[in-house]
Design an enzyme around this catalytic site. Structure first.
Site, short mmCIF file in Angstrom:
data_model
loop_
_atom_site.label_atom_id
_atom_site.label_comp_id
_atom_site.label_asym_id
_atom_site.label_seq_id
_atom_site.Cartn_x
_atom_site.Cartn_y
_atom_site.Cartn_z
N ARG A 36 0.82 -1.22 0.00
CA ARG A 36 0.00 0.00 0.00
C ARG A 36 0.85 1.27 0.00
O ARG A 36 0.45 2.29 -0.55
CB ARG A 36 -0.95 0.01 1.20
CG ARG A 36 -2.16 -0.87 0.97
CD ARG A 36 -3.12 -0.83 2.14
NE ARG A 36 -4.38 -1.46 1.78
CZ ARG A 36 -5.31 -1.79 2.65
NH1 ARG A 36 -5.14 -1.57 3.93
NH2 ARG A 36 -6.44 -2.35 2.23
N LYS A 197 -13.16 -10.60 8.01
CA LYS A 197 -14.13 -9.52 8.30
C LYS A 197 -15.53 -9.96 7.85
O LYS A 197 -16.08 -9.45 6.88
CB LYS A 197 -13.71 -8.24 7.60
CG LYS A 197 -12.44 -7.61 8.18
CD LYS A 197 -12.08 -6.31 7.45
CE LYS A 197 -10.78 -5.72 7.97
NZ LYS A 197 -10.29 -4.62 7.14
N GLY A 351 -6.10 -5.86 1.55
CA GLY A 351 -4.74 -5.74 2.03
C GLY A 351 -4.11 -7.10 2.29
O GLY A 351 -2.98 -7.36 1.89
N GLY A 374 -12.49 -4.13 1.31
CA GLY A 374 -13.88 -3.68 1.47
C GLY A 374 -14.25 -2.67 0.40
O GLY A 374 -15.36 -2.72 -0.15
#
Ligand SMILES: Nc1ncnc2c1ncn2[C@@H]1O[C@H](COP(=O)(O)OP(=O)(O)O)[C@@H](O)[C@H]1O
Ligand SMILES: O=C(OP(=O)(O)O)[C@H](O)COP(=O)(O)O
Length: 394
Positions: A36, A197, A351, A374
């Site tokens: 990132r 998640k 990620g 997401g």
């Protein structure tokens, strides 16, 4: 894209508040995957070359509005400094007089990294006062944090009300590539959804069921579906209040003619560690005091086969706890199948999925690695991304 980008404005001599997503994996105070950070370099370098004073802002983890020492951005600043090959000033706050004093000292082309914006309760509430305090530091707002574009927070959306607001290069590229893949997808179109998640991802499945030909569920997400089939899941990750929803998704898949795949066997461990004892069990045989931590060998074969026969695959979320070598084989098998699928356009989101592909040295074999998990899912759902909506139209 109908939003202005950094190329559309003059930043010379201006203080630019640039929101990036430096929410990177860390271990023992070190950045373990800098994907990132590297992805944001083109925008940062462009801004410095243009003579802007660049303030970078990011969140790290979920400190819930409090200072959490391990979630300070110093290690991120150190890694960024290495990658940029120039000094990165790091402040211990993200706004206020101390920060302003540091900004006063900046020359054109200098870079400063603010402290974790989620140390302030107002960030996630998109508090106007905090957004104004961020805006108060700068002349221009650039959003390059695609990974956080689905969050309507003070530094991703609120701030845009108070400053000229444009997209960075990473934001632009992500929207372009994902938009192209989805507007008219090549078929068979397969989505693979895993990771941990559960709450964030389970809703996305509903909309994917309208679009894809094949849906593969894996990782921590799978146990809510295994439970929905009536099996015990032992100590595995489980979202009790989503069991009925999982059941309805399996019915919807059938009704929509979507091929639905979930694990048939899994690797369970008696401990969340590399030294755990492991067993391979079918999904109806999970021992009550063990935890499902990876996809089993039969599952891996089935998933690889589906991938091989797809023309477009989007993958979000690892198939197991790939950070531990003992439980990395499911994720590795999927990554390898994607790498080997020559006629398949492969899009990796998230990620951790990106980190997994890096870990297996397969990143250059993928067509597009999105920096947003997401965010890419919500984009694919057709949802508005607040971090994009807030930017100025062309
Ligand atoms: N069966 C499992 N039980 C617990 N955690 C899991 C399991 N499978 C995968 N995970 C964890 O999920 C995490 C990634 O989840 P998530 O953040 O949803 O993915 P991404 O960042 O790719 O969107 C990884 O840290 C991985 O260890
Ligand atoms: O890592 C992120 O999300 P992702 O794991 O879905 O890619 C982003 O930085 C957003 O973080 P958040 O899910 O804590 O808002």
């Amino acid at each position: 894209m109908n939003k202005k980008s950094v190329k559309d404005i003059d930043v010379k001599g201006k203080v630019v508040f640039c929101r990036v997503d430096f929410n990177v994996p860390m271990k023992d105070g070190k950045v373990t995957d800098d994907t990132r950070i590297r992805a944001a370099l083109p925008t940062i370098q462009y801004l410095t070359e243009q003579g802007a004073k660049v303030l970078l802002a990011s969140h790290l983890g979920r400190p819930k509005g409090q200072v959490v020492e391990e979630l300070r951005l110093d290690a991120v600043a150190a890694r960024l400094q290495e990658l940029l090959g120039k000094t990165v000033v790091k402040t211990n706050e993200a706004y206020g007089d101390t920060v302003k004093a540091e900004i006063e000292k900046l020359q054109n082309g200098d870079v400063l990294l603010l402290e974790n914006v989620r140390f302030y309760a107002g960030e996630e509430k998109n508090d106007a006062e905090l957004a104004k305090a961020f805006a108060d530091l700068a002349d221009v707002y650039v959003n390059d944090a695609f990974g956080a574009a689905h969050r309507a927070h003070a530094s991703t959306a609120g701030i845009a009300q108070y400053l000229p607001a444009v997209a960075g290069f990473l934001m632009e590229k992500e929207l372009e590539v994902l938009g192209k893949a989805l507007s008219n997808p090549d078929r068979p179109f397969t989505a693979i959804i895993g990771g941990a998640k559960v709450k964030d991802k389970i809703d996305v499945i509903e909309s994917l069921l309208e679009k894809v030909d094949n849906l593969i569920i894996g990782g921590g997400l799978a146990y809510t579906f295994i439970k929905a089939l009536g099996h015990g899941v032992g100590k595995s990750l489980l979202e009790e209040d989503k069991i009925d929803l999982a059941k309805s998704f399996m019915e919807k898949a059938k009704a929509n003619g979507v091929n639905f795949y979930m694990p048939v066997d899994i690797v369970v461990g008696d401990d969340f560690s590399n030294d755990a004892n492991t067993q391979i069990v079918s999904i109806d045989q999970i021992p009550s005091d063990w935890e499902g931590l990876d996809a089993g060998p039969k599952t891996r074969e089935i998933y690889a086969d589906v991938i091989k026969n797809s023309k477009l695959v989007i993958w979000n979320g690892p198939m197991g706890v790939f950070e531990l070598d003992t439980f990395a084989n499911g994720t590795k098998a999927v990554a390898q199948a994607l790498a080997e699928a020559k006629d398949t356009y492969t899009v990796i989101g998230g990620g951790d999925s990106a980190a997994a592909v890096e870990k297996f040295n397969l990143a250059d074999k993928m067509d597009h690695i999105s920096t947003g998990g997401g965010a890419s899912l919500e984009f694919m759902e057709g949802k508005e991304l607040p971090g994009v909506t807030a930017l100025n139209d062309k």
